[in-house]
Motif scaffolding. Structure first.
Motif, PDB file in Angstrom:
ATOM      1  N   GLY A 148       0.808  -1.212   0.000  1.00 17.66           N
ATOM      2  CA  GLY A 148       0.000   0.000   0.000  1.00 17.66           C
ATOM      3  C   GLY A 148       0.838   1.258   0.000  1.00 17.66           C
ATOM      4  O   GLY A 148       0.555   2.204  -0.728  1.00 17.66           O
ATOM      5  N   TRP A 149       1.877   1.275   0.821  1.00 18.56           N
ATOM      6  CA  TRP A 149       2.816   2.392   0.865  1.00 18.56           C
ATOM      7  C   TRP A 149       4.017   1.931   1.679  1.00 18.56           C
ATOM      8  O   TRP A 149       4.135   0.759   2.035  1.00 18.56           O
ATOM      9  N   GLN A 150       4.905   2.836   1.980  1.00 18.21           N
ATOM     10  CA  GLN A 150       6.043   2.549   2.841  1.00 18.21           C
ATOM     11  C   GLN A 150       6.013   3.489   4.036  1.00 18.21           C
ATOM     12  O   GLN A 150       5.772   4.683   3.889  1.00 18.21           O
ATOM     13  N   ALA A 151       6.223   2.928   5.191  1.00 15.08           N
ATOM     14  CA  ALA A 151       6.156   3.682   6.447  1.00 15.08           C
ATOM     15  C   ALA A 151       7.556   3.832   7.034  1.00 15.08           C
ATOM     16  O   ALA A 151       8.418   2.977   6.830  1.00 15.08           O
ATOM     17  N   PRO A 152       7.805   4.914   7.774  1.00 19.87           N
ATOM     18  CA  PRO A 152       9.120   5.077   8.406  1.00 19.87           C
ATOM     19  C   PRO A 152       9.275   4.124   9.575  1.00 19.87           C
ATOM     20  O   PRO A 152       8.297   3.715  10.201  1.00 19.87           O
ATOM     21  N   LYS A 153      10.511   3.760   9.867  1.00 17.15           N
ATOM     22  CA  LYS A 153      10.774   2.913  11.035  1.00 17.15           C
ATOM     23  C   LYS A 153      10.782   3.733  12.321  1.00 17.15           C
ATOM     24  O   LYS A 153      10.683   3.170  13.413  1.00 17.15           O
ATOM     25  N   GLU A 154      10.939   5.033  12.177  1.00 20.09           N
ATOM     26  CA  GLU A 154      10.877   5.922  13.330  1.00 20.09           C
ATOM     27  C   GLU A 154       9.856   7.007  13.036  1.00 20.09           C
ATOM     28  O   GLU A 154       9.765   7.504  11.926  1.00 20.09           O
ATOM     29  N   GLY A 155       9.091   7.391  14.050  1.00 20.39           N
ATOM     30  CA  GLY A 155       8.089   8.424  13.868  1.00 20.39           C
ATOM     31  C   GLY A 155       7.007   8.307  14.919  1.00 20.39           C
ATOM     32  O   GLY A 155       7.210   7.694  15.980  1.00 20.39           O
ATOM     33  N   LYS A 156       5.849   8.883  14.651  1.00 22.18           N
ATOM     34  CA  LYS A 156       4.733   8.823  15.583  1.00 22.18           C
ATOM     35  C   LYS A 156       3.978   7.512  15.422  1.00 22.18           C
ATOM     36  O   LYS A 156       3.901   6.950  14.331  1.00 22.18           O
ATOM     37  N   ASN A 157       3.387   7.054  16.505  1.00 24.37           N
ATOM     38  CA  ASN A 157       2.740   5.746  16.526  1.00 24.37           C
ATOM     39  C   ASN A 157       1.391   5.751  15.818  1.00 24.37           C
ATOM     40  O   ASN A 157       0.594   6.680  15.965  1.00 24.37           O
ATOM     41  N   VAL A 158       1.145   4.699  15.057  1.00 30.12           N
ATOM     42  CA  VAL A 158      -0.185   4.398  14.532  1.00 30.12           C
ATOM     43  C   VAL A 158      -0.649   3.135  15.242  1.00 30.12           C
ATOM     44  O   VAL A 158      -0.030   2.079  15.105  1.00 30.12           O
ATOM     45  N   TYR A 159      -1.721   3.247  16.029  1.00 31.46           N
ATOM     46  CA  TYR A 159      -2.176   2.147  16.864  1.00 31.46           C
ATOM     47  C   TYR A 159      -3.120   1.236  16.083  1.00 31.46           C
ATOM     48  O   TYR A 159      -3.898   1.688  15.243  1.00 31.46           O
ATOM     49  N   ARG A 160      -3.077  -0.030  16.429  1.00 27.31           N
ATOM     50  CA  ARG A 160      -3.901  -1.028  15.759  1.00 27.31           C
ATOM     51  C   ARG A 160      -4.814  -1.708  16.771  1.00 27.31           C
ATOM     52  O   ARG A 160      -4.366  -2.154  17.835  1.00 27.31           O
ATOM     53  N   LEU A 161      -6.105  -1.791  16.429  1.00 27.11           N
ATOM     54  CA  LEU A 161      -7.097  -2.427  17.295  1.00 27.11           C
ATOM     55  C   LEU A 161      -7.936  -3.388  16.474  1.00 27.11           C
ATOM     56  O   LEU A 161      -8.055  -3.257  15.250  1.00 27.11           O
ATOM     57  N   CYS A 162      -8.555  -4.352  17.177  1.00 30.97           N
ATOM     58  CA  CYS A 162      -9.407  -5.337  16.527  1.00 30.97           C
ATOM     59  C   CYS A 162     -10.730  -5.443  17.273  1.00 30.97           C
ATOM     60  O   CYS A 162     -10.752  -5.467  18.514  1.00 30.97           O
ATOM     61  N   ASN A 163     -11.831  -5.490  16.537  1.00 36.83           N
ATOM     62  CA  ASN A 163     -13.150  -5.716  17.108  1.00 36.83           C
ATOM     63  C   ASN A 163     -13.375  -7.223  17.210  1.00 36.83           C
ATOM     64  O   ASN A 163     -13.518  -7.900  16.184  1.00 36.83           O
ATOM     65  N   PRO A 164     -13.389  -7.777  18.428  1.00 31.09           N
ATOM     66  CA  PRO A 164     -13.497  -9.238  18.566  1.00 31.09           C
ATOM     67  C   PRO A 164     -14.838  -9.783  18.101  1.00 31.09           C
ATOM     68  O   PRO A 164     -14.967 -10.997  17.916  1.00 31.09           O
ATOM     69  N   ASN A 165     -15.822  -8.929  17.918  1.00 32.30           N
ATOM     70  CA  ASN A 165     -17.154  -9.399  17.509  1.00 32.30           C
ATOM     71  C   ASN A 165     -17.255  -9.696  16.023  1.00 32.30           C
ATOM     72  O   ASN A 165     -18.077 -10.511  15.611  1.00 32.30           O
ATOM     73  N   ASN A 166     -16.442  -9.019  15.221  1.00 37.93           N
ATOM     74  CA  ASN A 166     -16.518  -9.286  13.778  1.00 37.93           C
ATOM     75  C   ASN A 166     -15.143  -9.361  13.108  1.00 37.93           C
ATOM     76  O   ASN A 166     -15.061  -9.587  11.909  1.00 37.93           O
ATOM     77  N   GLY A 167     -14.071  -9.177  13.872  1.00 39.27           N
ATOM     78  CA  GLY A 167     -12.725  -9.312  13.320  1.00 39.27           C
ATOM     79  C   GLY A 167     -12.203  -8.097  12.593  1.00 39.27           C
ATOM     80  O   GLY A 167     -11.065  -8.096  12.118  1.00 39.27           O
ATOM     81  N   ASP A 168     -13.004  -7.038  12.473  1.00 32.01           N
ATOM     82  CA  ASP A 168     -12.544  -5.826  11.795  1.00 32.01           C
ATOM     83  C   ASP A 168     -11.400  -5.170  12.567  1.00 32.01           C
ATOM     84  O   ASP A 168     -11.353  -5.219  13.795  1.00 32.01           O
ATOM     85  N   HIS A 169     -10.513  -4.535  11.824  1.00 33.36           N
ATOM     86  CA  HIS A 169      -9.408  -3.797  12.436  1.00 33.36           C
ATOM     87  C   HIS A 169      -9.596  -2.298  12.238  1.00 33.36           C
ATOM     88  O   HIS A 169     -10.213  -1.855  11.268  1.00 33.36           O
ATOM     89  N   HIS A 170      -9.048  -1.561  13.183  1.00 31.55           N
ATOM     90  CA  HIS A 170      -9.080  -0.102  13.092  1.00 31.55           C
ATOM     91  C   HIS A 170      -7.698   0.429  13.424  1.00 31.55           C
ATOM     92  O   HIS A 170      -6.963  -0.150  14.232  1.00 31.55           O
ATOM     93  N   TYR A 171      -7.337   1.545  12.783  1.00 31.34           N
ATOM     94  CA  TYR A 171      -6.003   2.123  12.912  1.00 31.34           C
ATOM     95  C   TYR A 171      -6.141   3.611  13.223  1.00 31.34           C
ATOM     96  O   TYR A 171      -6.888   4.326  12.550  1.00 31.34           O
ATOM     97  N   THR A 172      -5.419   4.079  14.216  1.00 27.72           N
ATOM     98  CA  THR A 172      -5.551   5.477  14.623  1.00 27.72           C
ATOM     99  C   THR A 172      -4.268   5.960  15.277  1.00 27.72           C
ATOM    100  O   THR A 172      -3.543   5.188  15.916  1.00 27.72           O
TER     101      THR A 172
END
Length: 506
Positions: free
Chosen positions: A370-394
Motif C-alpha cells: 500500500g505504501w512505505q512507512a518510516p521505522k521511526e516516527g509517531k505511533n499508529v495504533y492497531r485495534l481489533c473488534n473481537p465481535n466481527n474481526g474488523d481492524h481499526h487504525y488510529t
C-alpha cells in the motif's frame, strides 16, 4: 441480494476497513479532527508494543549449473578452478553480443590499490577515482588504508574502499566481518563507496546449505549487515565467471550492484583503455542486469608509477559515483502489505511479512504494497473488534483507549507515521451507510473527492506515509478501478432492486 450486499461491503472497505462506528455497545466513537490528531498526540497509560517481527534472510542460494549456458561458447569456464583462472580468456575466444555496462554517456577511469602498492605517489598518477583496500576478515586492516584514503579525498578525487571476504581463511561469520569492516570505515561513510571483494576460494566454491560458510548467501548476509549499520549499500566485486555461474538473484533483487573483473587476454596496457574498446566477454552477468564498473586489466601502466596497476572503467559521472556513497534514504522505510478478506470485505494492513503470509494461507487475497512507512516516527495504533474481526487504525491515543473500554482489543503499534508533513498524507474517510468496512484510507485526493460525492465523510489526514512514489502508478490505477467497480456494482444493485419491485407489483 445477500451476495450483492456482501459485494458492496467490500467496495466500501477498499483499503483499511473497520467497524469503528458500530461497536458492540452501539455507540459511535471517532476523533473530531484527524488533522489535529496528527499535529498533537495525547498521552496514554496504555503500553506501546511494537507489532511485528523483522527477520534477516539467511538462505544460501546454490551455484547454478553450467547447463544454463552455451557449453561451446563457455568452454573456458569448464576448467576454471580459481578466481585467478576466471579472469582470462585467450585471443581465439569468440565474444558474445551482450554488452551490459550501466547505461551512461560518461565514464570515469581509476585504479584500485592496497599496501602492495605502498610506494605509489598519488600526486603523480592520473585517476578519476582511487579504490583502496581497507580490511579483511575480522582482524586485518591494510596498513596503507588511511594514508591512501585521506590522500585521495584531499586531492578532490573519488574514493572507494573494499573488504576482502574471509581474508584470513578462518571462516568468521559474515556479520562479524561486515561489522569489523564498518568499524574501520565508518569515518568514510558518504565519502566513498564501500565494496565487498568476493573472490576467496571457500566463499566462491562452498555448495552446502549453511550460508555462514560461504556462497552468495554469505555475501548477502555481509551486505545486509553493512547496509544496516551504515545505511550505504556496498558494491560486490567478483569475476564475470562467478557473477554468471553463482546464483546472485537475491543479492541483485535487493539493489546491490556489481563491479566485475575480466581481463580477456590481459596484455600490458599503456594508459587507460578507451571506453569503446573496453569489453567483457559479452555473455552477460547472470542475475545482475548491468555492471557498474569493470576491472579490465591487472597489467596497467600509468605515468608516475613503476609497476603494474589494476585499471578500471566506471560507467557514470562523478555525481553517479557520489550517489552510490550516500546513505540510502529508503533504508528507514518498511513496506506496508495490503490484504483483502473476500468473506468479510475487510482490507487489512501489516508490516509483518509473516503475518501477511499467514493471512494468505488462510484465504486472504494479497493485494501488494500500500505504501512505505518510516521505522521511526509517531505511533499508529492497531485495534481489533473481537465481535466481527474488523481492524481499526488510529494515531489518537484517546480514541484508542475509548475503543478498548468499549471492548476492542488493542494489538499494539501497527506502524509509524512520518513526522515530516512534506511527506505523503494518508486520508481517512467514513461511510455512514455501512456496518462493516466503515473506514477507508487512501493516498489520493481525487479518490477522496469521488467518495465524498458518493456520500462518504472526509475525516481528514489519518497519518503520513514516508514515501508513496514506489507504488504511485499502481495506486492510481487501483483507485480508478475502485471507482469503476463501485459505479458498476451500485448500478447492478439498483437495477436488481427495480426488478424485484416490478416482480412484487405483478
Amino acid at each position: 441480494m445477500t451476495n450483492q450486499k456482501r459485494v458492496l461491503a467490500r467496495i466500501f472497505g477498499l483499503t483499511l476497513s473497520t467497524s469503528l462506528v458500530f461497536t458492540n455497545m452501539g455507540a459511535p466513537v471517532f476523533a473530531d479532527s484527524f488533522d489535529e490528531v496528527v499535529e498533537d498526540q495525547t498521552t496514554s497509560q496504555t503500553t506501546d508494543e511494537q507489532f511485528g517481527n523483522f527477520e534477516t534472510d539467511t538462505t544460501n542460494p546454490q551455484p547454478s549449473s553450467m547447463s544454463n549456458h552455451d557449453v561451446e561458447n563457455f568452454g573456458y569456464e569448464q576448467g576454471i578452478e580459481t578466481f585467478e583462472d576466471s579472469l582470462y580468456i585467450d585471443e581465439s575466444f569468440e565474444l558474445g553480443n551482450i554488452h551490459n555496462p550501466r547505461p551512461s554517456t560518461t565514464t570515469l577511469d581509476g585504479i584500485d590499490i592496497s599496501n602492495w602498492q605502498s610506494s605509489i605517489d598519488l600526486d603523480q598518477v592520473d585517476a578519476d577515482f582511487v579504490i583502496v583496500k581497507a580490511t579483511g576478515g575480522t582482524s586485518f586492516v591494510d596498513p596503507s588504508f588511511k594514508k591512501f584514503a585521506d590522500k585521495t579525498l584531499s586531492q578532490g578525487r573519488l574514493l572507494g574502499f573494499y573488504h576482502f571476504g574471509n581474508d584470513m581463511k578462518d571462516n568468521p561469520s559474515p556479520e562479524a566481518e561486515a561489522t569489523f569492516f564498518y568499524e574501520q570505515t565508518k569515518d568514510y561513510i558518504e565519502k566513498g563507496i564501500p565494496i565487498l571483494d568476493f573472490e576467496e576460494s571457500q566463499l566462491l566454491h562452498y555448495d552446502g546449505d549453511d550460508s555462514s560458510k560461504g556462497g552468495t548467501g554469505w555475501a548477502l548476509r555481509f551486505l545486509d549487515t553493512y547496509y544496516t549499520l551504515s545505511g550505504v549499500k556496498p558494491l560486490v566485486y567478483t569475476s564475470i565467471h562467478y557473477a554468471r555461474t553463482l546464483d546472485w538473484s537475491k543479492v541483485a533483487a535487493k539493489g546491490y550492484h556489481l563491479w566485475v573483473a575480466q581481463y580477456l587476454e590481459n596484455k600490458p596496457q599503456e594508459g587507460y583503455r578507451k571506453t569503446e574498446d573496453t569489453n567483457t566477454d559479452c555473455y552477460g552477468t547472470g542475475a545482475f542486469k548491468n555492471y557498474y564498473m569493470h576491472q579490465y586489466t591487472s597489467r596497467g601502466q600509468l605515468k608516475g608509477y613503476n609497476g603494474n596497476l589494476d585499471l578500471n572503467k566506471f560507467y557514470g559521472n562523478a555525481n553517479d559515483w557520489l550517489a552510490l556513497a550516500q546513505i540510502d534514504p529508503y533504508r528507514e522505510m518498511m513496506d506496508m502489505y495490503r490484504l483483502y478478506n473476500p468473506y468479510s470485505g475487510e482490507h487489512f494492513y501489516t508490516s509483518n511479512s509473516q503475518e501477511r503470509d499467514n493471512c494468505i494461507a488462510s484465504g486472504w487475497t494479497d493485494e501488494g504494497k500500500g505504501w512505505q512507512a518510516p521505522k521511526e516516527g509517531k505511533n499508529v495504533y492497531r485495534l481489533c473488534n473481537p465481535n466481527n474481526g474488523d481492524h481499526h487504525y488510529t494515531m489518537d491515543s484517546v480514541e484508542r483507549d475509548t475503543l478498548v473500554r468499549l471492548g476492542w482489543t488493542y494489538e499494539g503499534i501497527g506502524w509509524k507515521s512520518s513526522s515530516n508533513k512534506s511527506q505523503y498524507p494518508v486520508y481517512r474517510l467514513y461511510n455512514p451507510n455501512a456496518q462493516t468496512g466503515t473506514h477507508h484510507y487512501t493516498l489520493h485526493r481525487d479518490e477522496v473527492n469521488a467518495l465524498v460525492g458518493m456520500g462518504w465523510i472526509d475525516e481528514g489526514i489519518a497519518w503520513y506515509a514516508y514515501d508513496a512514489r514506489v507504488n504511485e502508478s499502481s495506486l492510481v490505477q487501483e483507485a480508478q478501478q475502485f471507482l469503476m467497480d463501485t459505479a458498476e456494482l451500485i448500478g447492478n444493485v439498483v437495477k436488481s432492486e427495480i426488478e424485484n419491485k416490478q416482480y412484487e407489483n405483478k
